[in-house]
Design a protein around this motif. Structure first.
Motif, PDB file in Angstrom:
ATOM      1  N   THR A   1       0.827  -1.220   0.000  1.00 18.75           N
ATOM      2  CA  THR A   1       0.000   0.000   0.000  1.00 18.75           C
ATOM      3  C   THR A   1       0.856   1.263   0.000  1.00 18.75           C
ATOM      4  O   THR A   1       2.022   1.235   0.410  1.00 18.75           O
ATOM      5  CB  THR A   1      -0.891   0.064   1.265  1.00 18.75           C
ATOM      6  OG1 THR A   1      -0.022   0.147   2.409  1.00 18.75           O
ATOM      7  CG2 THR A   1      -1.807  -1.134   1.387  1.00 18.75           C
ATOM      8  N   GLY A   2       0.196   2.346  -0.376  1.00 23.93           N
ATOM      9  CA  GLY A   2       0.843   3.650  -0.282  1.00 23.93           C
ATOM     10  C   GLY A   2       1.075   4.027   1.166  1.00 23.93           C
ATOM     11  O   GLY A   2       2.075   4.677   1.497  1.00 23.93           O
ATOM     12  N   SER A   3       0.173   3.625   2.033  1.00 26.85           N
ATOM     13  CA  SER A   3       0.345   3.952   3.453  1.00 26.85           C
ATOM     14  C   SER A   3       1.626   3.313   3.984  1.00 26.85           C
ATOM     15  O   SER A   3       2.401   3.966   4.690  1.00 26.85           O
ATOM     16  CB  SER A   3      -0.854   3.454   4.267  1.00 26.85           C
ATOM     17  OG  SER A   3      -2.032   4.094   3.822  1.00 26.85           O
TER      18      SER A   3
ATOM     19  N   ASN B   1       4.626   5.162   2.698  1.00 29.99           N
ATOM     20  CA  ASN B   1       4.847   6.423   3.419  1.00 29.99           C
ATOM     21  C   ASN B   1       5.439   6.181   4.807  1.00 29.99           C
ATOM     22  O   ASN B   1       6.346   6.894   5.240  1.00 29.99           O
ATOM     23  CB  ASN B   1       3.527   7.194   3.562  1.00 29.99           C
ATOM     24  CG  ASN B   1       3.183   8.002   2.319  1.00 29.99           C
ATOM     25  OD1 ASN B   1       4.081   8.464   1.605  1.00 29.99           O
ATOM     26  ND2 ASN B   1       1.906   8.193   2.070  1.00 29.99           N
TER      27      ASN B   1
ATOM     28  N   HIS C   1      -2.291  13.282   3.821  1.00 28.70           N
ATOM     29  CA  HIS C   1      -2.748  11.897   3.977  1.00 28.70           C
ATOM     30  C   HIS C   1      -1.970  11.185   5.067  1.00 28.70           C
ATOM     31  O   HIS C   1      -2.534  10.408   5.844  1.00 28.70           O
ATOM     32  CB  HIS C   1      -2.589  11.153   2.642  1.00 28.70           C
ATOM     33  CG  HIS C   1      -3.360   9.880   2.577  1.00 28.70           C
ATOM     34  ND1 HIS C   1      -2.889   8.706   3.122  1.00 28.70           N
ATOM     35  CD2 HIS C   1      -4.588   9.599   2.067  1.00 28.70           C
ATOM     36  CE1 HIS C   1      -3.793   7.753   2.925  1.00 28.70           C
ATOM     37  NE2 HIS C   1      -4.826   8.267   2.291  1.00 28.70           N
TER      38      HIS C   1
ATOM     39  N   GLU D   1       2.755  16.537  -0.163  1.00 33.19           N
ATOM     40  CA  GLU D   1       1.880  15.621  -0.907  1.00 33.19           C
ATOM     41  C   GLU D   1       1.622  16.196  -2.303  1.00 33.19           C
ATOM     42  O   GLU D   1       1.151  17.327  -2.426  1.00 33.19           O
ATOM     43  CB  GLU D   1       0.571  15.497  -0.126  1.00 33.19           C
ATOM     44  CG  GLU D   1      -0.335  14.393  -0.590  1.00 33.19           C
ATOM     45  CD  GLU D   1      -1.463  14.194   0.416  1.00 33.19           C
ATOM     46  OE1 GLU D   1      -1.195  14.046   1.629  1.00 33.19           O
ATOM     47  OE2 GLU D   1      -2.629  14.208  -0.017  1.00 33.19           O
TER      48      GLU D   1
ATOM     49  N   ASN E   1      -4.349  15.245  -2.036  1.00 34.23           N
ATOM     50  CA  ASN E   1      -5.664  14.606  -2.110  1.00 34.23           C
ATOM     51  C   ASN E   1      -6.776  15.505  -1.550  1.00 34.23           C
ATOM     52  O   ASN E   1      -7.670  15.939  -2.276  1.00 34.23           O
ATOM     53  CB  ASN E   1      -5.583  13.262  -1.358  1.00 34.23           C
ATOM     54  CG  ASN E   1      -6.861  12.456  -1.395  1.00 34.23           C
ATOM     55  OD1 ASN E   1      -7.926  12.966  -1.720  1.00 34.23           O
ATOM     56  ND2 ASN E   1      -6.773  11.190  -1.059  1.00 34.23           N
TER      57      ASN E   1
ATOM     58  N   ASP F   1       5.065  12.472  -0.685  1.00 40.66           N
ATOM     59  CA  ASP F   1       3.991  11.485  -0.839  1.00 40.66           C
ATOM     60  C   ASP F   1       3.451  11.690  -2.244  1.00 40.66           C
ATOM     61  O   ASP F   1       2.612  12.562  -2.493  1.00 40.66           O
ATOM     62  CB  ASP F   1       2.916  11.709   0.225  1.00 40.66           C
ATOM     63  CG  ASP F   1       1.715  10.779   0.020  1.00 40.66           C
ATOM     64  OD1 ASP F   1       1.721   9.987  -0.954  1.00 40.66           O
ATOM     65  OD2 ASP F   1       0.769  10.864   0.833  1.00 40.66           O
TER      66      ASP F   1
ATOM     67  N   ALA G   1       1.645   9.635  -4.148  1.00 42.37           N
ATOM     68  CA  ALA G   1       0.639   8.631  -4.520  1.00 42.37           C
ATOM     69  C   ALA G   1       0.076   8.951  -5.910  1.00 42.37           C
ATOM     70  O   ALA G   1      -0.165   8.052  -6.710  1.00 42.37           O
ATOM     71  CB  ALA G   1      -0.476   8.602  -3.481  1.00 42.37           C
ATOM     72  N   ARG G   2      -0.108  10.269  -6.177  1.00 42.70           N
ATOM     73  CA  ARG G   2      -0.651  10.697  -7.480  1.00 42.70           C
ATOM     74  C   ARG G   2       0.336  11.607  -8.209  1.00 42.70           C
ATOM     75  O   ARG G   2      -0.068  12.526  -8.917  1.00 42.70           O
ATOM     76  CB  ARG G   2      -2.003  11.386  -7.302  1.00 42.70           C
ATOM     77  CG  ARG G   2      -3.083  10.452  -6.778  1.00 42.70           C
ATOM     78  CD  ARG G   2      -4.459  11.091  -6.720  1.00 42.70           C
ATOM     79  NE  ARG G   2      -5.419  10.161  -6.160  1.00 42.70           N
ATOM     80  CZ  ARG G   2      -5.552   9.891  -4.856  1.00 42.70           C
ATOM     81  NH1 ARG G   2      -4.788  10.524  -3.977  1.00 42.70           N
ATOM     82  NH2 ARG G   2      -6.440   9.013  -4.430  1.00 42.70           N
TER      83      ARG G   2
ATOM     84  N   LYS H   1      -3.990   3.823  -7.883  1.00 45.89           N
ATOM     85  CA  LYS H   1      -4.924   4.959  -7.943  1.00 45.89           C
ATOM     86  C   LYS H   1      -5.214   5.212  -9.427  1.00 45.89           C
ATOM     87  O   LYS H   1      -5.749   4.331 -10.079  1.00 45.89           O
ATOM     88  CB  LYS H   1      -4.305   6.154  -7.216  1.00 45.89           C
ATOM     89  CG  LYS H   1      -3.713   5.769  -5.855  1.00 45.89           C
ATOM     90  CD  LYS H   1      -4.348   6.410  -4.717  1.00 45.89           C
ATOM     91  CE  LYS H   1      -4.192   5.783  -3.371  1.00 45.89           C
ATOM     92  NZ  LYS H   1      -3.200   4.789  -3.084  1.00 45.89           N
TER      93      LYS H   1
HETATM   94  C1  LIG Z   1      -2.116  11.163  -1.082  1.00 42.48           C
HETATM   95  C2  LIG Z   1      -2.205   9.749  -0.660  1.00 42.48           C
HETATM   96  N1  LIG Z   1      -1.156   9.160  -0.101  1.00 42.48           N
HETATM   97  C3  LIG Z   1      -1.177   7.880   0.288  1.00 42.48           C
HETATM   98  C4  LIG Z   1      -2.295   7.109   0.127  1.00 42.48           C
HETATM   99  C5  LIG Z   1      -2.291   5.709   0.668  1.00 42.48           C
HETATM  100  O1  LIG Z   1      -2.497   4.723  -0.243  1.00 42.48           O
HETATM  101  P1  LIG Z   1      -3.104   3.290   0.196  1.00 42.48           P
HETATM  102  O2  LIG Z   1      -4.582   3.443   0.197  1.00 42.48           O
HETATM  103  O3  LIG Z   1      -2.589   2.390  -0.877  1.00 42.48           O
HETATM  104  O4  LIG Z   1      -2.551   2.957   1.538  1.00 42.48           O
HETATM  105  C6  LIG Z   1      -3.434   7.676  -0.447  1.00 42.48           C
HETATM  106  C7  LIG Z   1      -4.673   6.871  -0.629  1.00 42.48           C
HETATM  107  O5  LIG Z   1      -5.672   7.320  -1.103  1.00 42.48           O
HETATM  108  C8  LIG Z   1      -3.391   9.036  -0.843  1.00 42.48           C
HETATM  109  O6  LIG Z   1      -4.459   9.638  -1.374  1.00 42.48           O
END
Ligand SMILES: Cc1ncc(COP(=O)(O)O)c(C=O)c1O
Length: 333
Positions: free
Chosen positions: A57-59, A62, A83, A136, A140, A169, A171-172, A200
């Motif tokens: 995961t992104g979490s 991070n 996030h 970020e 988001n 971060d 993610a996007r 995503k």
């Molecule tokens: C900006 C951002 N960082 C990290 C994440 C974490 O990703 P994950 O849902 O895969 O843990 C998200 C998830 O939506 C996000 O929007």
């Protein structure tokens, strides 16, 4: 249902599933999965990092990245709706013992003055040391806003001046790259560590990577295992991410156009919607969510008066036009 709640709701395409089914695999805890190696090398190369590590995961990416930069009892500075602080359920503090402070910017931008003011050097037993700043991009909860490269470069210069690290971060980050034409390597050059997601806008079912130096990534491999993120024949997932990197980056421009259409239908200035996330102020967000659901459109409430919609691979132009009509009627009362 036209699902605009998140860009994570996409299902792998048939071609992506075929690429995943064909993947060469090995045991990744033994560091023997060729597809994972290919993904890690490809992504690190695109951003100009020495090494990358695949995470579920992104979490987790991070948490690992910030842990590489910030020790227990030290702090990371970030924007108030980041996030890492708001949506990772306290993982950073809970698992790695870091602390944090925030600045606030409505569009999720860096505030160099606030950062300089908040930054605390190592003062021995008296104050928490600021070890890193996290940004970020895109942001988001600020509505998919892009942090411009020149601001990231100014942040890098400030961080160097303050002897502190920078995490992105991302993610996007793909959306920021496509929206602005900024090379991925330029984004990589301003950061000590970066996390990016494939699940995503890129449409892969699972997967992220964390990037940094080879030495950091070796340490993070241990921490990933400790957190339960040691995975085995995970090249099947890496192959989906590789397919997404090859096929689904440039098309993000379509999602951005669709998001502008939704923004306009909701009565906001489309110029403020820079990528694939639309955040709109409404008097009663949960009521709009319910009314839209009743008419086949799923949107999210990210606060009592804030509506959020994301465009993605699984909604096409016609879906977006239908959703825009439904939402504009609901919002017109
Ligand atoms: C900006 C951002 N960082 C990290 C994440 C974490 O990703 P994950 O849902 O895969 O843990 C998200 C998830 O939506 C996000 O929007």
């Amino acid at each position: 249902m036209i699902d605009l709640r998140s860009d994570t709701v996409t299902r792998p395409t048939e071609d992506m599933r075929r690429a995943m089914a064909r993947a060469e695999v090995g045991d990744d805890v033994y560091d023997e999965d060729p597809s994972v190696h290919e993904l890690q090398e490809e992504v690190a190369g695109r951003f100009g990092f020495e090494a990358a590590l695949f995470t579920p995961t992104g979490s987790m990416a991070n948490v690992l990245a910030v842990a590489a930069l910030v020790g227990p009892g030290e702090e990371v500075l970030c924007e108030a709706r980041a996030h890492i602080l708001r949506a990772e359920l306290g993982a950073h503090g809970a698992f790695t013992g870091i602390t944090s402070r925030t600045w606030r910017d409505d569009r999720g931008q860096v505030d160099l003055e606030a950062i300089r003011e908040m930054h605390a050097p190592d003062m021995g037993p008296f104050f928490v040391r600021t070890a890193a700043i996290s940004v970020e991009n895109t942001h988001n909860f600020a509505g998919g806003t892009v942090v411009p490269l020149e601001d990231l470069r100014a942040l890098r210069a400030l961080a160097d001046d303050l002897d502190c690290a920078v995490h992105v971060d991302g993610a996007r980050i793909w959306n920021a790259h496509v929206a602005t034409g900024t090379p991925l390597s330029a984004y990589g050059a301003v950061a000590d560590t970066m996390a990016v997601c494939f699940s995503k806008g890129l449409g892969a079912p699972v997967g992220s990577v964390v990037m940094g130096t080879a030495e950091q990534v070796e340490r993070l491999r241990v921490l990933r295992k400790r957190m339960g993120g040691g995975m085995r024949q995970v090249g099947i997932l890496a192959a989906g991410a590789l397919w997404a990197l090859d096929q689904h980056v440039e098309r993000l421009v379509e999602d951005h156009g669709h998001a502008k259409l939704l923004a306009e239908a909701c009565g906001t200035d489309p110029a403020l919607t820079e990528t694939n996330i639309v955040v709109v102020d409404v008097p009663d967000a949960p009521a709009v969510v319910e009314a839209a659901r009743a008419q086949g459109v799923l949107v999210g409430a990210v606060g009592p008066t804030k509506l959020r919609m994301l465009t993605h691979l699984d909604v096409d132009r016609l879906d977006v036009e239908d959703a825009a009509l439904v939402l504009s009627k609901i919002l017109a009362g």
